[in-house]
Write a protein that holds these residues in place. Structure first.
Motif, mmCIF file in Angstrom:
data_model
loop_
_atom_site.group_PDB
_atom_site.id
_atom_site.type_symbol
_atom_site.label_atom_id
_atom_site.label_comp_id
_atom_site.label_asym_id
_atom_site.label_seq_id
_atom_site.Cartn_x
_atom_site.Cartn_y
_atom_site.Cartn_z
ATOM 1 N N LEU A 273 0.829 -1.214 0.000
ATOM 2 C CA LEU A 273 0.000 0.000 0.000
ATOM 3 C C LEU A 273 0.864 1.264 0.000
ATOM 4 C CD1 LEU A 273 -2.604 -1.165 2.654
ATOM 5 C CD2 LEU A 273 -3.155 -0.576 0.291
ATOM 6 N N HIS A 274 2.120 1.137 -0.437
ATOM 7 C CA HIS A 274 2.948 2.333 -0.361
ATOM 8 C C HIS A 274 2.495 3.372 -1.384
ATOM 9 C CE1 HIS A 274 5.544 0.593 -3.570
ATOM 10 N NE2 HIS A 274 5.882 1.835 -3.799
ATOM 11 N N TRP A 275 2.484 4.617 -0.905
ATOM 12 C CA TRP A 275 2.019 5.801 -1.660
ATOM 13 C C TRP A 275 0.538 5.731 -2.037
ATOM 14 C CZ3 TRP A 275 5.181 9.368 -0.595
ATOM 15 C CH2 TRP A 275 6.538 9.116 -0.514
ATOM 16 N N THR A 276 -0.237 4.940 -1.324
ATOM 17 C CA THR A 276 -1.663 4.784 -1.612
ATOM 18 C C THR A 276 -2.490 5.839 -0.892
ATOM 19 O OG1 THR A 276 -1.331 2.415 -1.901
ATOM 20 C CG2 THR A 276 -3.577 3.128 -1.499
ATOM 21 N N LYS A 277 -3.553 6.327 -1.554
ATOM 22 C CA LYS A 277 -4.491 7.280 -0.957
ATOM 23 C C LYS A 277 -5.556 6.477 -0.216
ATOM 24 C CE LYS A 277 -4.019 10.587 -4.704
ATOM 25 N NZ LYS A 277 -4.694 11.190 -5.864
ATOM 26 N N LEU A 278 -5.634 6.707 1.108
ATOM 27 C CA LEU A 278 -6.559 5.950 1.949
ATOM 28 C C LEU A 278 -7.400 6.888 2.803
ATOM 29 C CD1 LEU A 278 -3.824 3.376 2.950
ATOM 30 C CD2 LEU A 278 -5.808 2.864 1.525
ATOM 31 N N PHE A 279 -7.720 8.070 2.274
ATOM 32 C CA PHE A 279 -8.509 9.045 3.016
ATOM 33 C C PHE A 279 -9.863 8.441 3.387
ATOM 34 C CE2 PHE A 279 -6.227 11.781 -0.205
ATOM 35 C CZ PHE A 279 -5.233 12.194 0.655
ATOM 36 N N LEU A 280 -10.230 8.532 4.642
ATOM 37 C CA LEU A 280 -11.523 8.071 5.144
ATOM 38 C C LEU A 280 -11.789 6.584 4.874
ATOM 39 C CD1 LEU A 280 -13.574 11.197 4.071
ATOM 40 C CD2 LEU A 280 -13.024 10.563 6.425
ATOM 41 N N ALA A 281 -10.736 5.807 4.633
ATOM 42 C CA ALA A 281 -10.914 4.369 4.422
ATOM 43 C C ALA A 281 -11.244 3.703 5.752
ATOM 44 C CB ALA A 281 -9.647 3.764 3.823
ATOM 45 N N ASP A 282 -11.989 2.614 5.691
ATOM 46 C CA ASP A 282 -12.418 1.904 6.893
ATOM 47 C C ASP A 282 -11.740 0.536 6.953
ATOM 48 O OD1 ASP A 282 -13.721 0.708 9.014
ATOM 49 O OD2 ASP A 282 -15.720 1.340 8.369
ATOM 50 N N PHE A 283 -10.775 0.408 7.872
ATOM 51 C CA PHE A 283 -10.020 -0.821 8.060
ATOM 52 C C PHE A 283 -10.385 -1.511 9.367
ATOM 53 C CE2 PHE A 283 -7.201 1.679 5.325
ATOM 54 C CZ PHE A 283 -6.788 0.744 4.400
ATOM 55 N N ASN A 284 -11.540 -1.245 9.925
ATOM 56 C CA ASN A 284 -11.918 -1.830 11.222
ATOM 57 C C ASN A 284 -11.776 -3.346 11.173
ATOM 58 O OD1 ASN A 284 -12.485 0.602 12.505
ATOM 59 N ND2 ASN A 284 -14.621 0.586 11.875
ATOM 60 N N GLY A 285 -10.953 -3.876 12.092
ATOM 61 C CA GLY A 285 -10.772 -5.313 12.195
ATOM 62 C C GLY A 285 -9.973 -5.947 11.067
ATOM 63 N N ALA A 286 -9.379 -5.164 10.194
ATOM 64 C CA ALA A 286 -8.598 -5.714 9.077
ATOM 65 C C ALA A 286 -7.239 -6.206 9.566
ATOM 66 C CB ALA A 286 -8.415 -4.662 7.995
ATOM 67 N N ASP A 287 -6.677 -7.182 8.868
ATOM 68 C CA ASP A 287 -5.349 -7.701 9.193
ATOM 69 C C ASP A 287 -4.360 -7.180 8.165
ATOM 70 O OD1 ASP A 287 -3.048 -9.059 9.879
ATOM 71 O OD2 ASP A 287 -4.048 -11.006 10.081
ATOM 72 N N LEU A 288 -3.518 -6.235 8.600
ATOM 73 C CA LEU A 288 -2.496 -5.636 7.747
ATOM 74 C C LEU A 288 -1.101 -6.084 8.196
ATOM 75 C CD1 LEU A 288 -4.644 -2.700 8.094
ATOM 76 C CD2 LEU A 288 -3.485 -2.724 5.914
ATOM 77 N N SER A 289 -1.002 -7.277 8.759
ATOM 78 C CA SER A 289 0.289 -7.788 9.217
ATOM 79 C C SER A 289 1.289 -7.807 8.064
ATOM 80 C CB SER A 289 0.150 -9.212 9.759
ATOM 81 O OG SER A 289 -0.720 -9.249 10.851
ATOM 82 N N GLY A 290 2.447 -7.209 8.306
ATOM 83 C CA GLY A 290 3.493 -7.201 7.297
ATOM 84 C C GLY A 290 3.214 -6.319 6.097
ATOM 85 N N ALA A 291 2.181 -5.485 6.160
ATOM 86 C CA ALA A 291 1.837 -4.613 5.025
ATOM 87 C C ALA A 291 2.865 -3.501 4.858
ATOM 88 C CB ALA A 291 0.450 -4.009 5.228
#
Length: 138
Positions: A76-94
């Motif tokens: 997700l490098h340089w990604t636009k994530l304004f107001l994104a909803d990651f509730n409970g998401a697994d971003l291990s090692g992202a």
């Protein structure tokens, strides 16, 4: 490998995808290892999706809903994530180097061993977020 049917639906555009997600809430989309770099997924409903090892670098995921998604080792490098909803998401090692997460919701998200160097977290909700062993500086 990603599910070809799921990928074909998403390639028809976010409106078609979101309609399909509303009609098929029981399906956990499989989009792992897909290259979505520089793709506009603004407002995409990716709830519970498997995006393991997907390349979303420099993509637009603003206002996307990624609750409970598998985002392990996602780029997700340089990604636009304004107001994104990651509730409970697994971003291990992202890899979120340089990502812009202004006002994103990360309640209960797992960012264990994530690369967060240069990521912008202004106004984010990090309540209950697991940031163990994450990299914040080079």
């Amino acid at each position: 490998m990603a599910n070809k049917e799921h990928l074909a639906i998403l390639k028809q555009g976010v409106k078609v995808w979101n309609k399909w997600r509303i009609e098929n809430p029981e399906i956990r989309p499989d989009l792992r290892e897909v290259d979505f770099s520089n793709v506009n997924l603004h407002n995409a409903h990716l709830i519970g999706a498997n995006l393991h090892k997907a390349n979303l670098s420099a993509a637009n995921l603003s206002m996307a809903i990624l609750c409970e998604a598998n985002l392990k080792e996602v780029d997700l490098h340089w990604t636009k994530l304004f107001l994104a909803d990651f509730n409970g998401a697994d971003l291990s090692g992202a890899d979120l180097r340089g990502a812009r997460l202004q006002q994103a919701k990360l309640t209960g998200a797992v960012l264990h061993k994530a690369r967060l160097i240069g990521a912008q977290f202004s106004g984010c909700d990090l309540t209950g977020c697991d940031l163990r062993e994450s990299e914040f500086r080079e």
